[in-house]
Scaffold this active site. Sequence first.
Site, PDB file in Angstrom:
ATOM      1  N   CYS A   1      -8.516  41.778 -21.495  1.00 44.83           N
ATOM      2  CA  CYS A   1      -7.225  41.675 -22.183  1.00 44.83           C
ATOM      3  C   CYS A   1      -7.094  42.797 -23.219  1.00 44.83           C
ATOM      4  O   CYS A   1      -8.003  43.008 -24.028  1.00 44.83           O
ATOM      5  CB  CYS A   1      -7.094  40.315 -22.861  1.00 44.83           C
ATOM      6  SG  CYS A   1      -7.174  38.932 -21.701  1.00 44.83           S
TER       7      CYS A   1
ATOM      8  N   CYS B   1     -14.305  27.319 -34.514  1.00 45.55           N
ATOM      9  CA  CYS B   1     -14.005  28.114 -33.330  1.00 45.55           C
ATOM     10  C   CYS B   1     -15.306  28.757 -32.875  1.00 45.55           C
ATOM     11  O   CYS B   1     -15.943  29.483 -33.650  1.00 45.55           O
ATOM     12  CB  CYS B   1     -12.955  29.179 -33.662  1.00 45.55           C
ATOM     13  SG  CYS B   1     -12.548  30.270 -32.272  1.00 45.55           S
TER      14      CYS B   1
ATOM     15  N   GLU C   1     -19.982  35.175 -32.543  1.00 42.29           N
ATOM     16  CA  GLU C   1     -19.290  34.778 -33.763  1.00 42.29           C
ATOM     17  C   GLU C   1     -18.833  33.324 -33.693  1.00 42.29           C
ATOM     18  O   GLU C   1     -18.547  32.807 -32.609  1.00 42.29           O
ATOM     19  CB  GLU C   1     -18.050  35.651 -33.985  1.00 42.29           C
ATOM     20  CG  GLU C   1     -18.351  37.109 -34.202  1.00 42.29           C
ATOM     21  CD  GLU C   1     -17.082  37.959 -34.269  1.00 42.29           C
ATOM     22  OE1 GLU C   1     -17.199  39.180 -34.284  1.00 42.29           O
ATOM     23  OE2 GLU C   1     -15.971  37.377 -34.285  1.00 42.29           O
TER      24      GLU C   1
ATOM     25  N   CYS D   1     -11.564  36.981 -33.619  1.00 45.51           N
ATOM     26  CA  CYS D   1     -12.833  37.032 -32.911  1.00 45.51           C
ATOM     27  C   CYS D   1     -13.133  38.431 -32.371  1.00 45.51           C
ATOM     28  O   CYS D   1     -12.249  39.185 -32.000  1.00 45.51           O
ATOM     29  CB  CYS D   1     -12.851  36.021 -31.773  1.00 45.51           C
ATOM     30  SG  CYS D   1     -11.751  36.413 -30.411  1.00 45.51           S
TER      31      CYS D   1
ATOM     32  N   CYS E   1     -16.978  39.824 -22.991  1.00 46.18           N
ATOM     33  CA  CYS E   1     -16.021  39.227 -22.045  1.00 46.18           C
ATOM     34  C   CYS E   1     -15.635  40.279 -21.012  1.00 46.18           C
ATOM     35  O   CYS E   1     -15.521  41.461 -21.337  1.00 46.18           O
ATOM     36  CB  CYS E   1     -14.774  38.750 -22.801  1.00 46.18           C
ATOM     37  SG  CYS E   1     -13.539  37.942 -21.765  1.00 46.18           S
TER      38      CYS E   1
ATOM     39  N   CYS F   1      -7.537  42.365 -27.251  1.00 48.10           N
ATOM     40  CA  CYS F   1      -8.698  41.613 -27.720  1.00 48.10           C
ATOM     41  C   CYS F   1      -9.903  42.529 -27.928  1.00 48.10           C
ATOM     42  O   CYS F   1     -10.285  43.278 -27.027  1.00 48.10           O
ATOM     43  CB  CYS F   1      -9.041  40.519 -26.714  1.00 48.10           C
ATOM     44  SG  CYS F   1     -10.442  39.495 -27.215  1.00 48.10           S
TER      45      CYS F   1
ATOM     46  N   GLY G   1     -15.397  35.468 -25.386  1.00 46.69           N
ATOM     47  CA  GLY G   1     -15.656  35.039 -24.020  1.00 46.69           C
ATOM     48  C   GLY G   1     -14.543  34.202 -23.421  1.00 46.69           C
ATOM     49  O   GLY G   1     -13.660  33.691 -24.114  1.00 46.69           O
TER      50      GLY G   1
ATOM     51  N   HIS H   1       0.926  35.099 -23.457  1.00 47.75           N
ATOM     52  CA  HIS H   1       1.174  36.395 -24.096  1.00 47.75           C
ATOM     53  C   HIS H   1       2.235  37.280 -23.442  1.00 47.75           C
ATOM     54  O   HIS H   1       2.358  38.449 -23.797  1.00 47.75           O
ATOM     55  CB  HIS H   1      -0.135  37.193 -24.223  1.00 47.75           C
ATOM     56  CG  HIS H   1      -1.242  36.443 -24.897  1.00 47.75           C
ATOM     57  ND1 HIS H   1      -1.078  35.845 -26.122  1.00 47.75           N
ATOM     58  CD2 HIS H   1      -2.512  36.188 -24.504  1.00 47.75           C
ATOM     59  CE1 HIS H   1      -2.212  35.249 -26.473  1.00 47.75           C
ATOM     60  NE2 HIS H   1      -3.101  35.435 -25.509  1.00 47.75           N
TER      61      HIS H   1
END
Length: 358
Positions: free
Chosen positions: A124, A113, A100, A341, A120, A127, A167, A224
Site C-alpha cells: 500500500c 494496537c 511496534e 505504524c 508487510c 503505508c 503487517g 481508501h
Amino acid sequence: MERNFEWQNKADIKSLTLSELTEQLVALGQPKFRGKQIYSWLHEKRVKSFDEMTNLSAALREDLSKRYYINQLSVIKKLVSKLDGTQKYLLRLKDNNCVEAVLMKYRYGNSICISTQVGCRMGCKFCASTLAGLVRSLEPSEMLDEIYTVTEESGQRVSNVVLMGIGEPFDNYDNVMKFLDILSSPEGYNLSLRHLSLSTCGLVDRIYELAEKKTGLTLSISLHAPNDEIRSQTMPINKRYPIDELLKACRYYFKTTGRRISFEYALIEGVNDEIRHANELADRLKGMSAHVNLIPVNPVKERGFKRGSRQRIEAFQKALEARGVNATVRRELGADINAACGQLRREYDQQRQEEEKQ
C-alpha cells in the site's frame, strides 16, 4: 548484539492452544489437568521461566525446559505522548527483528494496537510498514507478548485490542486465528473478541472464512478509495480483488455474523478526497450497515502524499453523512511521537544498518 538461538531447538509452548498443550502433556505421561495448570502460568500469571511454576515438580519443570521455550519480548524504545498519554513501543523479537505496539487511552478503557508481521508485502503506497517488504510473520506467542509486555511495562490492563499495526493479519491467517483462540480463552487472558478489531486490506477469501467462524470481532476494511482506478494505484491488492468483489464479501460477512463493517479511508489530498469521491463512496456503500472511519493521511516522505486542510476533511465527512453514511474523523493520538505504524521501526532499522556499515 549477541543473539541466543537456543530457542530454535525447542517448541514454542506459548503458541499452543489449551487443547494442543493438554494433548502434548498427556502424550508425555502427565495427567490431563496439568494442561490448565501450565496454561494458567503462561497466560494468566505470565511467568518468564518454568522455574516459576511452583506447583509443578522439579523433574517436570526440567523436562519442560528441555522441550519448550517461553517466548519473551524486550522493549527497545518507549515513547510517551505529552499531548494525550499515548504510549508507543518498539519491541525486540527473539531473532532480533522488531515490531511496534501502541497503547491508547479512551474514555471506555485502554486499547492496544499490535502488529501481526515484521514488515508487510501488500505494498500500500501510503503505508511506511510496507516499504522494506515482508521479513516474516509473527507467531501467536509473539502477538500475545505484545499485549503482555505492554501491560507489564505500563501497569495498565488492556480492554480492547486492534490488529492494525505492522503487517496484514489475513496474510498470517492461521497464526492470527490461534492467537485469537488463546487470547479469548477463559483460562488465559479471557478477552471477549467483541472487544477486538481486525483490519485487512481486503483478502476476500479470508473474509469468507472468518465469517463462518462467527468470532464476534469487528472487521475493518482498509478501503481508501471509491473506485478501482484510484484503489489500484494506491493498493496493489485491488488488482486481485476489485472493490465490487470486496464489498460482496463484506455484505456476506454482515449477513452471516450480524457485525457491522468498519471501513478505513485515508484521505490523500488531490487523490481521493474530493466531494465527487465522497458521493461515489456513498453510492458504493448504499444499503450496507457500515461505518466509515476517515483518516487524515500520515505523510510518508518516500511517497509524497499530503493531507488536506481540516475544512476539506470536514466537507468530505459532511458529504457522506448527507448521503446517509455514518462517518467520523479518527481522533489523532500520539501526534507528537509519530504513533502511526511502521515509522519507528523503519527509523530504527535504518539506524542499525548505518551502524553495521561502520
